[in-house]
Design an enzyme around this catalytic site. Structure first.
Site, PDB file in Angstrom:
ATOM      1  N   HIS A  18       0.748  -1.224   0.074  1.00 23.31           N
ATOM      2  CA  HIS A  18      -0.154   0.003   0.010  1.00 23.31           C
ATOM      3  C   HIS A  18       0.887   1.133  -0.002  1.00 23.31           C
ATOM      4  CE1 HIS A  18      -3.469   2.509   1.521  1.00 23.31           C
ATOM      5  NE2 HIS A  18      -2.416   3.290   2.105  1.00 23.31           N
ATOM      6  N   GLU A  19       1.675   1.349   0.786  1.00 25.18           N
ATOM      7  CA  GLU A  19       2.815   2.467   0.923  1.00 25.18           C
ATOM      8  C   GLU A  19       3.738   2.844  -0.211  1.00 25.18           C
ATOM      9  OE1 GLU A  19       2.448   4.346   3.215  1.00 25.18           O
ATOM     10  OE2 GLU A  19       0.986   3.490   4.257  1.00 25.18           O
ATOM     11  N   HIS A  24       1.689   4.516  -2.859  1.00 27.94           N
ATOM     12  CA  HIS A  24       1.756   6.100  -2.695  1.00 27.94           C
ATOM     13  C   HIS A  24       2.891   6.527  -3.557  1.00 27.94           C
ATOM     14  CE1 HIS A  24      -1.652   6.380  -0.312  1.00 27.94           C
ATOM     15  NE2 HIS A  24      -1.215   5.823   0.691  1.00 27.94           N
ATOM     16  N   GLU A  48      -6.324   6.775  -0.997  1.00 25.61           N
ATOM     17  CA  GLU A  48      -6.314   5.766   0.015  1.00 25.61           C
ATOM     18  C   GLU A  48      -6.773   4.364  -0.617  1.00 25.61           C
ATOM     19  OE1 GLU A  48      -4.220   5.412   2.555  1.00 25.61           O
ATOM     20  OE2 GLU A  48      -3.733   7.457   2.447  1.00 25.61           O
TER      21      GLU A  48
END
Length: 300
Positions: free
Chosen positions: A140-141, A144, A216
C-alpha cells in the site's frame, strides 16, 4: 517512473480535476487579493517558502517529527526482506526504510521522488502483524510512492496554506492599523479579505480531503493487485484499526498531523466523512472483499 503497480485512470482523472478546481479557486483568490491588498506579494513569498520547505524537506521533517531512524538490513532484516520482494514484484527502486519506536501501529511513505522516498513503519506495527499482513501494508505504501501521492498532496494543499496565511496577515494588519486610509475602509478591507480567505480555504480543504480519501482507496487496490492477496491487506487494516482504538486519545492526538499520510488514520473525523483524510474502514474492507472475489483469492 515505470512500475508494475497498475495505473489508476480514476486516480489520475480525480487528481487533474482537483488540480483544475484548485487552480480556478486560486485564480479568483489572487484576483481579489490584487484588488484589495498591495502587500500580497509578501504573503505569496511566505507561503511559497513554506511550500518549498515542505516539498524539498518533507522526508526529513516527517522522520524527525516521528522520531524515526533510517535502518539497514542488518538492523531490520525482516522488514527489508519483505520490501525487497515487493520492489522486485513491482519493478520499482527500493526506497529507504525507517522505523519509529512507538507502540502506535502504523506506517507511512514520504519523499518528493523515488530517490528521496522513504517508507516508515512503527515498532508497534512490526510487533502486531505477520509477514503477509506486513506485506499488504508495505505494498500500500509503495503504491503511494509509485503514484507520487506525496508530491500531489503537497502541491494541492498549498492553496489552503496560502489562504490561511492571508487571513491572518490581513487581520493582523488591520488590527495594527497598517495601510490605513480611514477607519471604515480598513475594517471593510480586513473583513472582505478574511471572508474570501475563509471561503477559499474551506473549498480547497474539502477538495484536498476528497482527493486524499480516493488516493487511499487507490493505494489499497494497487497494493493488493501487486501482492495478489487483498485479504492480507484487509486483515492488516482490521487489526491496526482495532489496536488504534485501544491507544489513549492523548497519544493519538500527538500524531494527528500525520493522519493524511498514515496507513490507517490515528483519529477519524467525528463530524462527517467529508472532513476525513481516509475512507471509512467499512468502505475499504468492502472494496478489498470485492477485489478478492474478482481475483479468485482463496480464503485465508
Amino acid at each position: 517512473m515505470r512500475t508494475r503497480f497498475p495505473p489508476d485512470r480514476g486516480l489520475t482523472a480525480r487528481m487533474l480535476l482537483t488540480t483544475f478546481l484548485l487552480g480556478l479557486v486560486y485564480a479568483v483568490f489572487v484576483a481579489v487579493l490584487l484588488v484589495l491588498l498591495k502587500s500580497v506579494f509578501v504573503v505569496v513569498v511566505i507561503a511559497g517558502g513554506l511550500l518549498a520547505a515542505q516539498y524539498f524537506f518533507s522526508d526529513r521533517i516527517a522522520l524527525a517529527s516521528m522520531g524515526a531512524q533510517v535502518v539497514g538490513p542488518e538492523q531490520e532484516p525482516r522488514l527489508h526482506a519483505v520490501l525487497d520482494r515487493l520492489c522486485a514484484a513491482a519493478d520499482m527502486p527500493k526506497p529507504r526504510v525507517a522505523v519509529a519506536d512507538t507502540d502506535l501501529p502504523n506506517a507511512f511513505a514520504t519523499g518528493r521522488n523515488t530517490r528521496r522516498a522513504v517508507v516508515c513503519v512503527t515498532t508497534g506495527l512490526l510487533r502486531r502483524l505477520d509477514n503477509t499482513e506486513l506485506e499488504g501494508v508495505l505494498s500500500h505504501e509503495l503504491s503511494h510512492i509509485a503514484h507520487r501521492d506525496v508530491v500531489v498532496m503537497t502541491i494541492a494543499s498549498f492553496l489552503g496554506v496560502l489562504a490561511g496565511l492571508v487571513a491572518r496577515f490581513s487581520l493582523y494588519s488591520g488590527m495594527m492599523g497598517q495601510g490605513r486610509r480611514n477607519g471604515d475602509q480598513v475594517v471593510l478591507v480586513v473583513l472582505l479579505v478574511t471572508a474570501v480567505s475563509v471561503v477559499v480555504y474551506g473549498i480547497s480543504f474539502l477538495l484536498v480531503r476528497a482527493l486524499s480519501r480516493y488516493r487511499e482507496l487507490a493505494a489499497d487496490t494497487a497494493g493488493a493487485m501487486v501482492t495478489g492477496r487483498p485479504s492480507a491487506l484487509a486483515s492488516a487494516l482490521t487489526k491496526v484499526s482495532g489496536e488504534l482504538s485501544r491507544i489513549p486519545t492523548r497519544d493519538l492526538r500527538s500524531v494527528e498531523a500525520f493522519n493524511a499520510f498514515f496507513f490507517a488514520p490515528a483519529l477519524g473525523s467525528r463530524v462527517m466523512s467529508l472532513l476525513s483524510t481516509h475512507p471509512s474502514l467499512e468502505v475499504r474492507l468492502d472494496r478489498l472483499a470485492k477485489l478478492s472475489t474478482d481475483l479468485g483469492e482463496p480464503a485465508r
